[in-house]
Design a protein around this motif. Structure first.
Motif, PDB file in Angstrom:
ATOM      1  N   GLU A 107       0.842  -1.164  -0.088  1.00  0.00           N
ATOM      2  CA  GLU A 107       0.027  -0.074  -0.284  1.00  0.00           C
ATOM      3  C   GLU A 107       0.236   1.426   0.129  1.00  0.00           C
ATOM      4  OE1 GLU A 107      -2.527  -0.721   2.954  1.00  0.00           O
ATOM      5  OE2 GLU A 107      -4.043  -0.671   1.465  1.00  0.00           O
ATOM      6  N   ALA A 108       2.688   1.656   0.399  1.00  0.00           N
ATOM      7  CA  ALA A 108       2.886   2.645  -0.009  1.00  0.00           C
ATOM      8  C   ALA A 108       3.492   2.817  -1.820  1.00  0.00           C
ATOM      9  CB  ALA A 108       4.187   2.046   0.163  1.00  0.00           C
ATOM     10  N   THR A 109       3.183   2.007  -1.942  1.00  0.00           N
ATOM     11  CA  THR A 109       3.562   1.928  -3.735  1.00  0.00           C
ATOM     12  C   THR A 109       1.993   2.085  -4.374  1.00  0.00           C
ATOM     13  OG1 THR A 109       5.203   0.280  -3.633  1.00  0.00           O
ATOM     14  CG2 THR A 109       3.884   1.119  -5.956  1.00  0.00           C
ATOM     15  N   THR A 110       0.789   1.534  -3.680  1.00  0.00           N
ATOM     16  CA  THR A 110      -0.535   1.417  -4.485  1.00  0.00           C
ATOM     17  C   THR A 110      -1.302   1.789  -3.328  1.00  0.00           C
ATOM     18  OG1 THR A 110       0.313   0.843  -6.818  1.00  0.00           O
ATOM     19  CG2 THR A 110      -2.046   0.724  -6.191  1.00  0.00           C
ATOM     20  N   PRO A 111      -1.939   2.382  -2.896  1.00  0.00           N
ATOM     21  CA  PRO A 111      -3.408   2.400  -2.393  1.00  0.00           C
ATOM     22  C   PRO A 111      -4.267   1.737  -2.748  1.00  0.00           C
ATOM     23  CG  PRO A 111      -3.104   4.755  -3.015  1.00  0.00           C
ATOM     24  CD  PRO A 111      -2.042   4.134  -3.330  1.00  0.00           C
ATOM     25  N   ARG A 112      -4.984   0.484  -1.442  1.00  0.00           N
ATOM     26  CA  ARG A 112      -6.469  -0.143  -2.031  1.00  0.00           C
ATOM     27  C   ARG A 112      -6.996   0.643  -2.384  1.00  0.00           C
ATOM     28  NH1 ARG A 112      -7.712  -3.695   3.750  1.00  0.00           N
ATOM     29  NH2 ARG A 112      -5.285  -2.631   3.603  1.00  0.00           N
ATOM     30  N   SER A 113      -7.698   2.239  -2.475  1.00  0.00           N
ATOM     31  CA  SER A 113      -8.511   2.864  -3.427  1.00  0.00           C
ATOM     32  C   SER A 113      -8.208   3.219  -4.554  1.00  0.00           C
ATOM     33  CB  SER A 113      -8.879   4.263  -2.168  1.00  0.00           C
ATOM     34  OG  SER A 113      -7.631   5.152  -2.434  1.00  0.00           O
ATOM     35  N   ALA A 114      -6.511   3.168  -5.396  1.00  0.00           N
ATOM     36  CA  ALA A 114      -6.870   3.196  -6.458  1.00  0.00           C
ATOM     37  C   ALA A 114      -6.967   1.435  -6.938  1.00  0.00           C
ATOM     38  CB  ALA A 114      -5.167   3.600  -6.239  1.00  0.00           C
ATOM     39  N   VAL A 115      -6.938   1.121  -6.546  1.00  0.00           N
ATOM     40  CA  VAL A 115      -7.208  -0.825  -6.917  1.00  0.00           C
ATOM     41  C   VAL A 115      -8.749  -0.735  -7.090  1.00  0.00           C
ATOM     42  CG1 VAL A 115      -6.918  -3.118  -6.128  1.00  0.00           C
ATOM     43  CG2 VAL A 115      -5.127  -1.763  -6.353  1.00  0.00           C
ATOM     44  N   GLU A 116      -9.485  -0.561  -6.572  1.00  0.00           N
ATOM     45  CA  GLU A 116     -10.740   0.081  -6.441  1.00  0.00           C
ATOM     46  C   GLU A 116     -10.872   1.167  -7.240  1.00  0.00           C
ATOM     47  OE1 GLU A 116     -12.310   0.717  -2.461  1.00  0.00           O
ATOM     48  OE2 GLU A 116     -11.598  -0.819  -1.766  1.00  0.00           O
ATOM     49  N   GLU A 117     -10.557   1.282  -7.996  1.00  0.00           N
ATOM     50  CA  GLU A 117     -10.846   3.078  -8.880  1.00  0.00           C
ATOM     51  C   GLU A 117     -10.573   2.586 -10.155  1.00  0.00           C
ATOM     52  OE1 GLU A 117      -9.239   7.160 -10.149  1.00  0.00           O
ATOM     53  OE2 GLU A 117      -9.660   7.444  -7.712  1.00  0.00           O
ATOM     54  N   LYS A 118      -9.458   1.378 -10.213  1.00  0.00           N
ATOM     55  CA  LYS A 118      -9.152   1.131 -11.545  1.00  0.00           C
ATOM     56  C   LYS A 118     -10.069  -0.130 -12.060  1.00  0.00           C
ATOM     57  CE  LYS A 118      -6.016   0.449 -15.101  1.00  0.00           C
ATOM     58  NZ  LYS A 118      -5.741   1.670 -15.197  1.00  0.00           N
ATOM     59  N   ILE A 119     -10.592  -0.765 -10.941  1.00  0.00           N
ATOM     60  CA  ILE A 119     -11.755  -1.703 -10.993  1.00  0.00           C
ATOM     61  C   ILE A 119     -13.045  -1.143 -11.574  1.00  0.00           C
ATOM     62  CG2 ILE A 119     -12.968  -4.081 -10.298  1.00  0.00           C
ATOM     63  CD1 ILE A 119     -10.010  -4.296  -8.524  1.00  0.00           C
ATOM     64  N   ARG A 120     -13.340  -0.513 -11.287  1.00  0.00           N
ATOM     65  CA  ARG A 120     -14.498   0.452 -11.352  1.00  0.00           C
ATOM     66  C   ARG A 120     -14.948   0.871 -12.939  1.00  0.00           C
ATOM     67  NH1 ARG A 120     -14.461   1.831  -5.864  1.00  0.00           N
ATOM     68  NH2 ARG A 120     -15.767   1.295  -4.536  1.00  0.00           N
ATOM     69  N   GLY A 121     -13.296   1.567 -13.292  1.00  0.00           N
ATOM     70  CA  GLY A 121     -13.245   2.397 -14.749  1.00  0.00           C
ATOM     71  C   GLY A 121     -12.866   0.991 -15.514  1.00  0.00           C
ATOM     72  N   LEU A 122     -12.851  -0.192 -15.231  1.00  0.00           N
ATOM     73  CA  LEU A 122     -12.385  -0.867 -16.435  1.00  0.00           C
ATOM     74  C   LEU A 122     -14.208  -1.690 -16.105  1.00  0.00           C
ATOM     75  CD1 LEU A 122      -9.795  -3.784 -15.658  1.00  0.00           C
ATOM     76  CD2 LEU A 122      -9.924  -1.944 -17.217  1.00  0.00           C
ATOM     77  N   GLY A 123     -15.383  -1.007 -15.864  1.00  0.00           N
ATOM     78  CA  GLY A 123     -16.795  -1.541 -15.474  1.00  0.00           C
ATOM     79  C   GLY A 123     -17.152  -2.433 -14.646  1.00  0.00           C
ATOM     80  N   TYR A 124     -16.490  -3.059 -13.594  1.00  0.00           N
ATOM     81  CA  TYR A 124     -16.850  -3.969 -12.918  1.00  0.00           C
ATOM     82  C   TYR A 124     -16.896  -3.179 -11.556  1.00  0.00           C
ATOM     83  CZ  TYR A 124     -14.874  -6.759 -15.898  1.00  0.00           C
ATOM     84  OH  TYR A 124     -14.797  -6.883 -17.877  1.00  0.00           O
ATOM     85  N   GLY A 125     -18.511  -3.742 -10.584  1.00  0.00           N
ATOM     86  CA  GLY A 125     -18.427  -3.758  -9.326  1.00  0.00           C
ATOM     87  C   GLY A 125     -17.172  -4.340  -8.153  1.00  0.00           C
ATOM     88  N   VAL A 126     -16.787  -3.693  -7.486  1.00  0.00           N
ATOM     89  CA  VAL A 126     -16.100  -4.015  -6.605  1.00  0.00           C
ATOM     90  C   VAL A 126     -16.491  -3.728  -4.811  1.00  0.00           C
ATOM     91  CG1 VAL A 126     -14.441  -2.134  -6.227  1.00  0.00           C
ATOM     92  CG2 VAL A 126     -13.698  -3.987  -5.813  1.00  0.00           C
ATOM     93  N   ALA A 127     -16.510  -4.843  -4.103  1.00  0.00           N
ATOM     94  CA  ALA A 127     -16.377  -4.437  -2.615  1.00  0.00           C
ATOM     95  C   ALA A 127     -15.584  -5.820  -1.829  1.00  0.00           C
ATOM     96  CB  ALA A 127     -17.803  -4.920  -2.576  1.00  0.00           C
ATOM     97  N   PRO A 128     -15.110  -5.289  -0.525  1.00  0.00           N
ATOM     98  CA  PRO A 128     -13.462  -6.265  -0.445  1.00  0.00           C
ATOM     99  C   PRO A 128     -14.501  -7.416   1.070  1.00  0.00           C
ATOM    100  CG  PRO A 128     -14.164  -3.570   1.008  1.00  0.00           C
ATOM    101  CD  PRO A 128     -15.213  -3.966  -0.395  1.00  0.00           C
ATOM    102  N   LEU A 129     -14.120  -8.380   0.345  1.00  0.00           N
ATOM    103  CA  LEU A 129     -13.980  -9.524   1.177  1.00  0.00           C
ATOM    104  C   LEU A 129     -14.328  -9.730   2.615  1.00  0.00           C
ATOM    105  CD1 LEU A 129     -14.696 -12.441  -1.625  1.00  0.00           C
ATOM    106  CD2 LEU A 129     -16.653 -11.442  -0.522  1.00  0.00           C
ATOM    107  N   ALA A 130     -14.433  -9.841   3.465  1.00  0.00           N
ATOM    108  CA  ALA A 130     -13.067 -10.291   4.544  1.00  0.00           C
ATOM    109  C   ALA A 130     -12.928 -11.554   4.850  1.00  0.00           C
ATOM    110  CB  ALA A 130     -14.407 -10.208   6.152  1.00  0.00           C
TER     111      ALA A 130
END
Length: 77
Positions: free
Chosen positions: A54-77
């Motif tokens: 997460e020092a390189t890429t925050p998880r928010s950037a991962v979620e934003e990238k996936i949404r940008g591809l047209g998919y829904g994204v939700a963390p799993l426990a």
């Protein structure tokens, strides 16, 4: 604050994947973000699992990238 090089294991539910091409698209995007490793995408179970520096890429950037591809994204426990 996250220590550089320290990786966290993350799991997400990805909504809208319906084929292996979808999974490959997400995997390719994750690899380009940097900081992610051991990326596993399964379209049948609609899951994404990986380790992230997460020092390189925050998880928010991962979620934003996936949404940008047209998919829904939700963390799993």
């Amino acid at each position: 604050m996250t220590t550089p090089g320290m990786r966290v294991e993350l799991r997400y539910r990805i909504k809208g994947m319906d084929c292996s091409s979808c999974a490959l698209k997400i995997e390719d995007a994750m690899e380009r973000l940097g900081g992610a490793e051991d990326i596993q995408v399964n379209y049948k179970t609609e899951t994404l699992e990986f380790r992230l520096d997460e020092a390189t890429t925050p998880r928010s950037a991962v979620e934003e990238k996936i949404r940008g591809l047209g998919y829904g994204v939700a963390p799993l426990a």
